[in-house]
Design an enzyme around this catalytic site. Structure first.
Site, PDB file in Angstrom:
ATOM      1  N   ASP A   9      46.541  32.092  33.076  1.00 36.25           N
ATOM      2  CA  ASP A   9      46.934  33.488  32.873  1.00 36.25           C
ATOM      3  C   ASP A   9      45.673  34.246  32.465  1.00 36.25           C
ATOM      4  O   ASP A   9      44.659  33.633  32.123  1.00 36.25           O
ATOM      5  CB  ASP A   9      48.003  33.588  31.772  1.00 36.25           C
ATOM      6  CG  ASP A   9      48.450  35.031  31.522  1.00 36.25           C
ATOM      7  OD1 ASP A   9      48.638  35.758  32.506  1.00 36.25           O
ATOM      8  OD2 ASP A   9      48.597  35.425  30.353  1.00 36.25           O
ATOM      9  N   TYR A  41      43.855  41.833  33.662  1.00 28.46           N
ATOM     10  CA  TYR A  41      43.727  41.843  35.124  1.00 28.46           C
ATOM     11  C   TYR A  41      44.450  43.050  35.738  1.00 28.46           C
ATOM     12  O   TYR A  41      44.136  43.471  36.835  1.00 28.46           O
ATOM     13  CB  TYR A  41      44.345  40.575  35.724  1.00 28.46           C
ATOM     14  CG  TYR A  41      43.526  39.308  35.581  1.00 28.46           C
ATOM     15  CD1 TYR A  41      42.393  39.232  34.779  1.00 28.46           C
ATOM     16  CD2 TYR A  41      43.897  38.155  36.286  1.00 28.46           C
ATOM     17  CE1 TYR A  41      41.665  38.056  34.670  1.00 28.46           C
ATOM     18  CE2 TYR A  41      43.165  36.988  36.180  1.00 28.46           C
ATOM     19  CZ  TYR A  41      42.050  36.936  35.373  1.00 28.46           C
ATOM     20  OH  TYR A  41      41.334  35.763  35.281  1.00 28.46           O
ATOM     21  N   GLY A  42      45.438  43.575  35.012  1.00 30.50           N
ATOM     22  CA  GLY A  42      46.409  44.516  35.592  1.00 30.50           C
ATOM     23  C   GLY A  42      45.835  45.771  36.208  1.00 30.50           C
ATOM     24  O   GLY A  42      46.453  46.373  37.077  1.00 30.50           O
ATOM     25  N   CYS A 182      55.766  41.180  34.010  1.00 26.09           N
ATOM     26  CA  CYS A 182      54.507  40.959  33.300  1.00 26.09           C
ATOM     27  C   CYS A 182      54.837  40.080  32.097  1.00 26.09           C
ATOM     28  O   CYS A 182      55.834  40.333  31.412  1.00 26.09           O
ATOM     29  CB  CYS A 182      53.901  42.286  32.844  1.00 26.09           C
ATOM     30  SG  CYS A 182      52.464  42.086  31.764  1.00 26.09           S
ATOM     31  N   THR A 183      54.030  39.067  31.870  1.00 28.22           N
ATOM     32  CA  THR A 183      54.359  38.104  30.805  1.00 28.22           C
ATOM     33  C   THR A 183      54.277  38.707  29.402  1.00 28.22           C
ATOM     34  O   THR A 183      54.756  38.106  28.451  1.00 28.22           O
ATOM     35  CB  THR A 183      53.434  36.870  30.874  1.00 28.22           C
ATOM     36  OG1 THR A 183      52.093  37.313  30.977  1.00 28.22           O
ATOM     37  CG2 THR A 183      53.783  36.003  32.060  1.00 28.22           C
ATOM     38  N   HIS A 184      53.666  39.889  29.263  1.00 31.64           N
ATOM     39  CA  HIS A 184      53.641  40.544  27.953  1.00 31.64           C
ATOM     40  C   HIS A 184      54.965  41.234  27.613  1.00 31.64           C
ATOM     41  O   HIS A 184      55.271  41.467  26.452  1.00 31.64           O
ATOM     42  CB  HIS A 184      52.552  41.619  27.905  1.00 31.64           C
ATOM     43  CG  HIS A 184      51.192  41.120  27.545  1.00 31.64           C
ATOM     44  ND1 HIS A 184      50.377  40.484  28.440  1.00 31.64           N
ATOM     45  CD2 HIS A 184      50.498  41.168  26.384  1.00 31.64           C
ATOM     46  CE1 HIS A 184      49.236  40.179  27.845  1.00 31.64           C
ATOM     47  NE2 HIS A 184      49.281  40.578  26.602  1.00 31.64           N
TER      48      HIS A 184
END
Lengths: 264, 264
Positions: A9, A41-42, A182-184
């Protein structure tokens, strides 16, 4: 088969996927890489995201992994195809997330929230459409969610205002399912649920991604023996101490984290 | 002397310094590097910030610069000493910013706003203390300001709530000068002025930094001849098009921007 599953990630967010893997497959060994020196990265270009993803994969391949999990949505959106040229199975989070949203929706109206990169790639939209052609999808880039989560502004009035602004177009469209791309974003689940109301289901890709990993391990006959105890290694490209602190919140345990540079 | 002044920043923010240089020294040539593939620097570790800064400097040195301006506050805070081992004059933004704050304050009570990295380095605090030993300094990390600026939330109600939260401890301390210790923060000047009120002066380092550059050019006898027309080159490590769009807002002109990787 006694090799590790590799997971990468851009930072700590992919641990939501690791958490699910640990629960579902306690006998599997995992090696995790968080590219904290180049996070986020977004907002970066597809070319840069692909380059970083390949470098991260090479680092993990050197550790002799049997399978690669791309636990970053933006990397999954842009780099899955190039990563599939490597000689091991590769799983991203887009397809599992899309599957879950399609399973859950009752009225066929789904919203996807993600970074600008993930939303602009159109991968979630394409995948959901393929699985459910009659679907109505609203895809919303929420670029301020990651910094708000990083700052632990989970339930701050400013976060609520920003959530309200990002969600306003969704509310009008009567979606019944909101996919966190999104993993956040699972850290904002409570405030998102409050704002969307009880008729809307919030889903994320972590559990479905773990299911897919299990299926692929089985199909490829590369599962660890049931008598193994999984070994777990964590590497980051910057600041292992910070990663340790964040992972304690997320996994409820202190990890041993080492510094390592991705391979170019 | 017909060589360029090299300027680097983690992204587009250093153009505030370039703007000032263009106005003050139209005959000087400038080569700018924005490390947009690894932005932001503000939350990364000192070791990583130093490594990136040296790589950026090497890229500019290959272009035969006569002087290096570190237009990023976080890089100035951590990497100025290692960068001074190179064989050309090096100027950061901390010393010029500190000088300006000390000139402006009447009651000797100064607040410094910056990224977490800049504030934790303690460089602003040390420098201001050296210049004005009797000073009272409040240093506040404002990690959400950069993403809010990047999203153009200059005057959003959520930004106001976050500004109020960050500034609350300053208001109590009756500071009369607020130093913007990050090149992104001048975009929030209006809202900061409104929140701090008319008795507080907001200062940034761009103009003082340009003055210092001029002084060093003179001291080292490396000024461009007055009959030169400056040539200006812009490089970034990711997404030149995005940089072009942002720079148009900032400089009011469309730049020609090329992609280039920092040297490791």
């Amino acid at each position: 088969m006694n090799r590790h599953i590799g997971v990468f990630d851009s930072g700590v967010g992919g641990l939501t996927v690791v958490k699910q893997l640990l629960e579902s497959y306690p006998h599997e060994s995992i090696v995790y890489f968080g590219d904290t020196a180049r996070i986020p990265y977004g907002d970066k270009s597809p070319e840069t995201i692909i380059r970083y993803s390949i470098e991260n994969a090479k680092l993990l391949l050197k550790k002799n992994i049997k399978m690669l999990v791309v636990a970053c949505n933006t990397a999954s959106a842009y780099a899955l195809k190039p990563l599939k040229s490597f000689d091991i199975p590769v799983v991203g989070v887009i397809e599992p997330g899309a599957k879950k949203a399609v399973e859950v929706t009752r009225n066929g109206r789904i919203a996807v929230l993600g970074t600008r990169g993930t939303i602009q790639s159109g991968e979630y939209q394409k995948t959901i459409h393929r699985l459910l052609p009659s679907v109505m999808i609203q895809a919303i880039a929420c670029p301020l969610f990651v910094p708000l989560v990083e700052e632990h502004f989970f339930n701050h009035p400013a976060t609520r205002l920003i959530v309200q602004e990002y969600l306003a177009p969704i509310k009008k469209e009567k979606v019944d399912t909101v996919l966190l791309g999104c993993t956040h974003y699972p850290f904002l689940r409570a405030i998102l649920e409050e704002e969307m109301g009880p008729h809307v289901t919030i889903v994320d890709s972590a559990s479905t991604c773990a299911d897919e990993v299990g299926m692929i391990l089985k199909q490829n006959q590369i599962e660890a023996s049931k008598d193994c105890i999984g070994s777990h290694q964590y590497f980051v490209s910057d600041d292992p101490e910070k990663f340790k602190r964040l992972s304690l919140n997320l996994l409820g345990q202190t990890l041993s984290v080492s510094l390592e540079m991705p391979l170019s």
